[in-house]
Design an enzyme around this catalytic site. Structure first.
Site, PDB file in Angstrom:
ATOM      1  CG  LEU A 505      65.575  52.496  50.605  1.00  0.00           C
ATOM      2  CD1 LEU A 505      65.670  50.987  50.503  1.00  0.00           C
ATOM      3  CD2 LEU A 505      66.492  52.994  51.710  1.00  0.00           C
ATOM      4  CD  GLN A 507      62.051  57.049  40.630  1.00  0.00           C
ATOM      5  OE1 GLN A 507      61.423  57.370  41.621  1.00  0.00           O
ATOM      6  NE2 GLN A 507      61.525  56.331  39.648  1.00  0.00           N
ATOM      7  N   GLY A 508      64.896  54.162  40.418  1.00  0.00           N
ATOM      8  CA  GLY A 508      65.550  53.541  39.279  1.00  0.00           C
ATOM      9  C   GLY A 508      64.640  53.633  38.079  1.00  0.00           C
ATOM     10  CE  LYS A 527      63.202  48.820  40.972  1.00  0.00           C
ATOM     11  NZ  LYS A 527      64.606  48.982  40.796  1.00  0.00           N
ATOM     12  CG  ASP A 624      70.280  49.506  34.585  1.00  0.00           C
ATOM     13  OD1 ASP A 624      71.286  50.133  34.178  1.00  0.00           O
ATOM     14  OD2 ASP A 624      69.367  50.036  35.226  1.00  0.00           O
TER      15      ASP A 624
END
Ligand SMILES: *[C@@H]1O[C@H](CO)[C@@H](O)[C@H](O)[C@H]1NC(C)=O
Ligand SMILES: *[C@@H]1O[C@H](CO)[C@@H](O)[C@H](O)[C@H]1NC(C)=O
Ligand SMILES: *[C@@H]1O[C@H](CO)[C@@H](O)[C@H](O)[C@H]1NC(C)=O
Length: 811
Positions: A505, A507-508, A527, A624
């Site tokens: 879904l 990329q963090g 995650k 964030d």
């Protein structure tokens, strides 16, 4: 007759108004308003002009074919004329080329040396050079004066840009004061010849950009691709009489010009025939890393690495300062040099490749020395810190050496090599203590290596044995402690098709997120935390316990986790509508979000954040907050994701200084991005940025306003100050909107992004402000990490910009 007469009058009038073309100015020919001089080849025109929205009149030179009349030279830039009815440019009785005003007053003069000139004439050459010469002189190149020696803001092909060493005259550029104001502005560009020649851009007396030294082919800052070499020859000429830069694009390239713009850029423009206009070819400073000396000495500014300053290899930050952004106080050698001024030195040199060569103002050069001779010269002088080849054309020759700290470097593709002085022990192959014979040393090394390997193998065996015994028991205990289902890795692998790209879904910064479906059909989001996170198991466990306890309608719900030695994963409820950025930045999807929905989202995020900051049992700073971390449920209600993660991944200190900065550029508050200081107020800042994005439908880190490093908050601030904040609202917003509510949201966002954390409201005030209608305080100027003069260029192609950054600042 009745028809002819008016036509005749019109003809007469238009003749008067249009003026006439004259070939040159002499004792008997003047140039008055409406007249023009056209250069012989027809490229340039000279005449009176008045800039848009200005009442002032000037004598200038522009391109004939350019409908926009781009002015490349202005005679009386600092002495404008208000009235030009009888103003003329003429050769005076004294032989001077002079602009004389309406009342006969001298306005501007070319200061020609007239003593020997019998028959002075002023002529416009096809290069755009206005020259004064003696019409009786046999040599037409014998100019007594030329505008190329007194340029305004344009560096035209054929101009000698630099110094006449005999007269001390410098040819340099001075920008216009404003877009429509030719007066001398604050930005100037010079060929600096203090050391080896380099181009320098200044704001007043402060250097803001340097090209680095000339290397025979180009200035050090340019990569091969960027170089204007491919459009024609360019040189730096150095001799006893003069030092100058000169370029001359080939004819098939068409028109080309360099300009220093009124807002402080050096820009190259190319004429595009098909578009019938100028196209900007390149500009400097191109990005934040181009800012002169940003990183201090011995430090490289690397735009690829979180826009930061990085010490050269084998160097350490000075005074334990944070080496990020503008805060760097430079770097020092990690091993001190060993040099004595009696000539003895055991130092050596290490090759550093592909960097823009440092500022040459403290340099020395010799055009014929070899690189070996260069090394010797440098080695003998303890203040010599580096050397390189002077001229890389034709296989390379000459010697360039630097004294003192090396300033203003950055990586460049296909850049030059330079050799930096280091302690001998830092240089592979150079031995500091040559006591033992090599073979003896090698034997010792091999023996030590074997012994340590053996120890490692034994320890690993013991560890594995213990590990397998404990593992089973541990997992059961963990589940009880967490009060949360623990999934095993095979279940999650199956659910996500073995973490296939199709299921991904996004990329963090903390890892990738995958969509999955459990065996029962329940949809989940997984995650997968980055493996390179140094977080220990115990820490992670605490983290999960903490996150599991956070329950709020505007936070994404944690369903479980999966922990193994090699992987740590968090299992969340799946949000079919993905994140907010998929909507507000998408031309078609943004229409699904009318103002009431957007306002609902702003409110929801504010409440979720308030819960994290205050109402949860633990004070959580998200660190964030951004629109891509706001997920939307089926009814488009917002849910904050990624909360709690930053807390332990980054460190446990709250309202304190952190070693690691985690966040996303464009959303980070100045004190956090710059100093690593975070508090609830840094979240408030990020919230403010997100609100501006939601209202405007524009990305902060993609936001550009032609020619200006303007960020979204700056833009919003400007509109707010000019009393038209409504102009910020997304043009594509569907349906009517509540103007008062929109304006209030913008106002609140601006309060959130103020420079000082103390000025920003806390989230409980924000929630109050959003739903009530009491008067709001005036917003102060928004804050920026890089200071307001040079905020970073936000539209860099690098996708890095969009990704959360978790990085350890070197200490
Ligand atoms: C010409 O000389 C005068 C007096 O020296 C000086 O004030 C003026 O600025 C000069 N003009 C130019 C265009 O250099
Ligand atoms: C440059 O180096 C050459 C060779 O070492 C030497 O002959 C020459 O004098 C030097 N020139 C200057 C200006 O120092
Ligand atoms: C080293 O170079 C510096 C800078 O040019 C100069 O001032 C100094 O005299 C030189 N020292 C020696 C020992 O040559």
């Amino acid at each position: 007759m009745e028809v002819l007469l008016p036509a005749l009058i019109i003809l007469l009038i238009s003749n008067i108004c249009l003026g006439k073309d004259i070939d040159l100015i002499s004792r008997t020919k003047f140039l008055k308003n409406g007249d023009t001089i056209i250069s012989k080849g027809g490229t340039f025109v000279m005449g009176f002009f008045n800039p848009t929205n200005s009442l002032n009149h000037y004598i200038g030179i522009w391109y004939k074919q350019d409908p926009a009349k781009t002015v490349v030279w202005v005679a009386n830039r600092d002495a404008p004329l208000a009235n030009t009815t009888s103003a003329v440019l003429k050769i005076t009785l004294g032989g001077q080329l002079s602009l004389v005003g309406d009342k006969g007053q001298p306005v501007w003069s070319a200061n020609t040396s007239t003593s020997s000139v019998q028959n002075p004439v002023a002529e416009l050459l096809d290069s755009g050079n206005l020259v004064v010469r003696d019409a009786d002189d046999e040599n037409p190149e014998n100019f007594v004066w030329q505008s190329f020696d007194h340029p305004t803001d344009h560096l035209l092909p054929g101009m000698k840009f630099g110094w006449n060493l005999q007269t001390g005259h410098e040819v340099f550029l001075t920008a216009w004061k404003g877009e429509n104001d030719p007066a001398s502005g604050q930005y100037t560009q010079h060929l600096d010849v203090t050391g080896y020649p380099q181009l320098i851009l200044k704001n007043g007396t402060t250097e803001i950009f340097s090209t680095g030294p000339w290397n025979g082919l180009r200035f050090s800052v340019s990569t091969v691709e960027q170089n204007i070499n491919n459009i024609g020859p360019q040189v730096v000429v150095i001799n006893k009489k003069e030092v100058y830069f000169w370029y001359n694009p080939s004819n098939d390239f068409g028109l080309f010009r360099f300009v220093v713009t009124s807002n402080g850029f050096i820009k190259a423009w190319v004429w595009e025939d098909e578009m019938n206009q100028w196209v900007s070819y390149r500009r400097q400073p191109a990005d934040i890393c181009a800012t002169y000396g940003l990183c201090g000495g011995n430090c490289v500014c690397n735009i690829q690495q979180f826009h930061g300053c990085v010490c050269l290899d084998k160097f350490l930050p000075n005074n334990n300062a944070t080496v990020t952004g503008t805060l760097s106080r430079g770097c020092r050698r990690r091993k001190p040099l060993n040099c004595h001024n009696n000539g003895s030195s055991s130092d050596g040199f290490l090759k550093y490749s592909n960097i823009k060569l440092p500022d040459t103002r403290h340099s020395w050069y010799n055009e014929s020395m070899s690189l070996q001779e260069c090394e010797q010269v440098c080695l003998r002088n303890c203040s010599c810190m580096a050397y390189s080849t002077l001229n890389i054309s034709n296989g390379g020759r000459g010697c360039l050496i630097w004294y003192g700290d090396l300033v203003d470097m950055r990586p460049v593709q296909n850049g030059q090599d330079m050799f930096i002085r280091l302690a001998a022990s830092e240089i592979p192959g150079l031995k500091a203590e040559p006591h033992h014979s090599t073979s003896f040393r090698r034997k010792i090394k091999i023996l030590a290596l074997c012994l340590s390997l053996l120890v490692v193998i034994v320890l690993a065996g013991v560890y594995l044995f213990l590990y397998f015994c404990k593992r089973k028991r541990k997992e059961q205990k963990l589940e009880q402690e967490l009060e949360l289902p623990i999934y095993d890795q095979s279940t999650i692998s199956r659910a996500t098709n073995n973490f296939s790209e199709i299921n991904k879904l996004g990329q963090g910064g903390f890892g990738a997120v995958y969509k999955g479906a459990l065996d029962g059909g329940e949809e989940i989001a997984v995650k997968r935390l980055s493996k390179n996170s140094k977080q220990g198991l115990e820490e992670f466990k605490n983290e999960v316990i903490c996150i599991a306890k956070l329950q709020h309608r505007n936070l994404v719900k944690l369903l479980g986790c999966c922990i193994s030695e090699e992987e740590k994963m968090l299992i969340y409820e799946y949000m079919p509508n993905k994140s907010l950025d998929f909507f507000i930045f998408d031309q078609t999807k943004k229409r699904l979000l009318d103002w009431p929905k957007r306002f609902n989202i702003i409110n929801g995020v504010a409440r979720g954040l308030l819960y994290l900051h205050q109402d949860s049992r633990l004070r959580i700073i998200h660190r964030d907050i951004k629109v891509s971390n706001v997920l939307l449920d089926i009814d488009l209600n917002p849910k904050i994701s990624d909360f709690g993660l930053a807390r332990s991944i980054v460190g446990n200190a709250v309202g304190d200084n952190t070693k690691r900065v985690a966040g996303t550029h464009g959303y980070m508050s100045p004190e956090y991005a710059g100093h690593g200081i975070f508090s609830v107020k840094s979240d408030v800042f990020s919230f403010g940025i997100s609100v501006l994005e939601i209202v405007s439908g524009r990305r902060n880190n993609k936001f550009i306003n032609e020619d200006q490093y303007m960020t979204l908050p700056e833009h919003a601030w400007r509109l707010y100050r000019e009393g038209k904040p409504i102009a910020l609202v997304d043009k594509d917003i569907a349906g009517p909107y509540d103007v008062v509510q929109v304006l209030r949201s913008i106002h609140i966002a601006l309060l959130c992004v103020q420079q000082s954390p103390d000025d920003r409201p806390d989230m409980s005030s924000v929630v109050q402000m959003l739903v009530n209608d009491f008067a709001l305080p005036q917003a102060k100027e928004p804050g920026f990490f890089f200071g307001k003069e040079y905020p970073p260029k936000r539209h860099a192609k690098s996708s890095l910009n969009e990704v959360t950054i978790t990085t350890m600042s070197p200490r």
